[in-house]
Design a protein around this motif. Sequence first.
Motif, short mmCIF file in Angstrom:
data_model
loop_
_atom_site.label_atom_id
_atom_site.label_comp_id
_atom_site.label_asym_id
_atom_site.label_seq_id
_atom_site.Cartn_x
_atom_site.Cartn_y
_atom_site.Cartn_z
N ARG A 175 -19.38 -16.64 -2.90
CA ARG A 175 -18.56 -17.34 -1.90
C ARG A 175 -17.62 -18.35 -2.54
O ARG A 175 -16.64 -18.75 -1.91
CB ARG A 175 -19.46 -18.08 -0.90
CG ARG A 175 -20.23 -17.19 0.01
CD ARG A 175 -20.62 -17.93 1.29
NE ARG A 175 -21.18 -19.23 1.03
CZ ARG A 175 -22.46 -19.47 0.78
NH1 ARG A 175 -23.30 -18.45 0.70
NH2 ARG A 175 -22.92 -20.70 0.57
N ARG A 192 -21.22 -24.93 6.46
CA ARG A 192 -22.50 -24.83 5.76
C ARG A 192 -22.73 -26.10 4.95
O ARG A 192 -21.85 -26.57 4.25
CB ARG A 192 -22.51 -23.59 4.86
CG ARG A 192 -23.87 -23.29 4.24
CD ARG A 192 -23.86 -21.98 3.50
NE ARG A 192 -23.86 -20.84 4.42
CZ ARG A 192 -22.78 -20.09 4.66
NH1 ARG A 192 -21.62 -20.37 4.08
NH2 ARG A 192 -22.84 -19.08 5.50
N ASP A 222 -25.17 -20.06 9.38
CA ASP A 222 -25.73 -18.83 8.83
C ASP A 222 -26.01 -17.77 9.89
O ASP A 222 -26.63 -16.74 9.60
CB ASP A 222 -27.04 -19.13 8.08
CG ASP A 222 -26.78 -19.90 6.79
OD1 ASP A 222 -25.63 -19.86 6.31
OD2 ASP A 222 -27.71 -20.54 6.27
N HIS A 249 -24.79 -28.44 2.13
CA HIS A 249 -25.54 -28.41 0.86
C HIS A 249 -25.88 -29.84 0.48
O HIS A 249 -24.99 -30.65 0.23
CB HIS A 249 -24.71 -27.77 -0.26
CG HIS A 249 -24.21 -26.39 0.04
ND1 HIS A 249 -24.95 -25.26 -0.20
CD2 HIS A 249 -23.04 -25.99 0.60
CE1 HIS A 249 -24.25 -24.20 0.17
NE2 HIS A 249 -23.10 -24.61 0.66
N ASN A 262 -28.23 -25.39 8.90
CA ASN A 262 -27.56 -24.14 8.54
C ASN A 262 -28.04 -22.93 9.33
O ASN A 262 -27.27 -21.99 9.55
CB ASN A 262 -27.74 -23.86 7.04
CG ASN A 262 -26.98 -24.84 6.17
OD1 ASN A 262 -25.95 -25.38 6.57
ND2 ASN A 262 -27.50 -25.09 4.97
N GLU A 263 -29.29 -22.96 9.79
CA GLU A 263 -29.85 -21.76 10.42
C GLU A 263 -29.99 -21.86 11.93
O GLU A 263 -30.16 -20.82 12.59
CB GLU A 263 -31.23 -21.46 9.81
CG GLU A 263 -31.18 -21.15 8.32
CD GLU A 263 -32.57 -20.86 7.76
OE1 GLU A 263 -33.54 -20.84 8.57
OE2 GLU A 263 -32.68 -20.63 6.54
N THR A 315 -17.12 -22.67 7.14
CA THR A 315 -18.36 -22.20 7.77
C THR A 315 -19.25 -23.33 8.25
O THR A 315 -20.24 -23.09 8.93
CB THR A 315 -19.16 -21.35 6.78
OG1 THR A 315 -19.51 -22.15 5.63
CG2 THR A 315 -18.36 -20.14 6.32
N LYS A 373 -31.98 -26.99 6.25
CA LYS A 373 -32.33 -25.66 6.74
C LYS A 373 -32.09 -25.56 8.25
O LYS A 373 -31.54 -24.56 8.74
CB LYS A 373 -33.80 -25.37 6.43
CG LYS A 373 -34.26 -23.99 6.87
CD LYS A 373 -35.72 -23.75 6.50
CE LYS A 373 -36.16 -22.36 6.96
NZ LYS A 373 -37.59 -22.11 6.64
#
Length: 359
Positions: free
Chosen positions: A233, A204, A326, A206, A312-313, A202, A309
Motif C-alpha cells: 500500500r 486507517r 478495513d 497506525h 480499523n475493524e 482510508t 484494532k
Amino acid sequence: MIVTLLCKVTRKLLAVPSVLLRRETVKDAELLVLRYENVVLRRQLAGPVRYELADRFWFAALSGLIPRRWLRVFPVTPGTLLAWHRRFIAANWDYTARRRTGRPPTPAAVKKLVLRLARENPSWGHRRIQGELARLGHRIAASTVWAILNAAGIEPAPRRSGPTWREFLTAQAEGIVAADFFHIDTVLGRRLYALVFLEHGTRRLHITGVTAHPTRDWTVQQARNLTADLGIRIQTLRFLLRDRDDKYGEASDAVFRAEEMKIIKSAPQAPRMNAHCERIIGSIRREALDHVLIMNEAHARHVLANYEKHYNEHRPHQARNQLPPDAPEQPPAAHDLHTHKVLRTRILGGLINEYRYAV
C-alpha cells in the motif's frame, strides 16, 4: 351532503299537503317564514344577520311552498343549494384524508435499539449512533436518530468541528499519510509519548509505539516499522504530513523519501494544518485514555493496540459512508430485529462497545 338530502326529504313531505290545500298551505308557510325570520333577527339585533345551518335548512325546506315573488327577499337563494351540492361532490371525491404521505414510520425495534445505543454509550452523538446502525444494516437518516433521541429527552453529545484545510487534503487524500506525537500521563505522573500515523484516504490508523524517551533514533525505527506494515500500500502514498517537532529529524524523513514520498511540514503552531491527526488523537483521548488510568508503558501499549484494532475493524467513519477502514465497500444487509438478536462485544472491559448480529 347529509344536509342536502334532509332538505330534499323535508320539502317533499311539506309539499304533500300543499297539493290538497294549496291556498291555506301557502299562507301558513308565509307566516312560518316570517315568524322564523323574526326570531333570527331578534336573536342578532346587535350585529349583522347571520343564518346558522339549521336556519338555512328550514328556509330551504319551506321555499317550495311560497310564491316565486318571495324569492327576491327570501334569505336562501338557489345559489346556496348549488353551493351545498358543490361541497358535497368535492367532499365525495376528496382523498386527502385517505392519502398516506411522508416517510414510513420507523419500526419500534429500531427505535429501541437507538435508545439502547445512546444509553450504553453516553458520549455518542446522533451521527455516531447512525453510523453504528448503518454498520448493522439499518440505513436511517441522522435526523431520524436525532428525532428519536429528542423525543426520549436524551441530550445531544458535544459537537466537533471538522477539518479546515479542506482543499488540499481532499484533493490529495489518497496519497497522504499524516504523523503526530501525543502524550500520555500515567497514574504516578510519568509522561509517555506515542507516535500516530493516519492514512487520509482510508482513515486507517497506525499507532507504532509508546516510549518515555522519544529520541530521533526511536522515531527512525517507528518510521521503518510503518513502512514494513504498509507493505504494497505504500506505493499509493506520495506525501507525509507532519509538524516541525525536533523528534523527527532528517533520518526519519529519509526513510520515507526512500519510498519516493515527499515530506510536507505544517506551519509553526498551526495544528489545524494537520487536522486529521489532531482529530484522531482527540478521539483516542475521548473514547479511551480519558477513562483509563494508565499504569506504565506496557499498559499504554495494550490500551492503544485494542483501540487501534477497534478503530480499523469496527468503528464507522462518515468519510467512508459509515464504514470502518478495513471493511468492504458495500454495507451489510439489514436483518429483522425480531428474529436476529444484536449482541454487544466489550472492548477494554466495556469502555468501548461493538455490536454484531448473533450467528
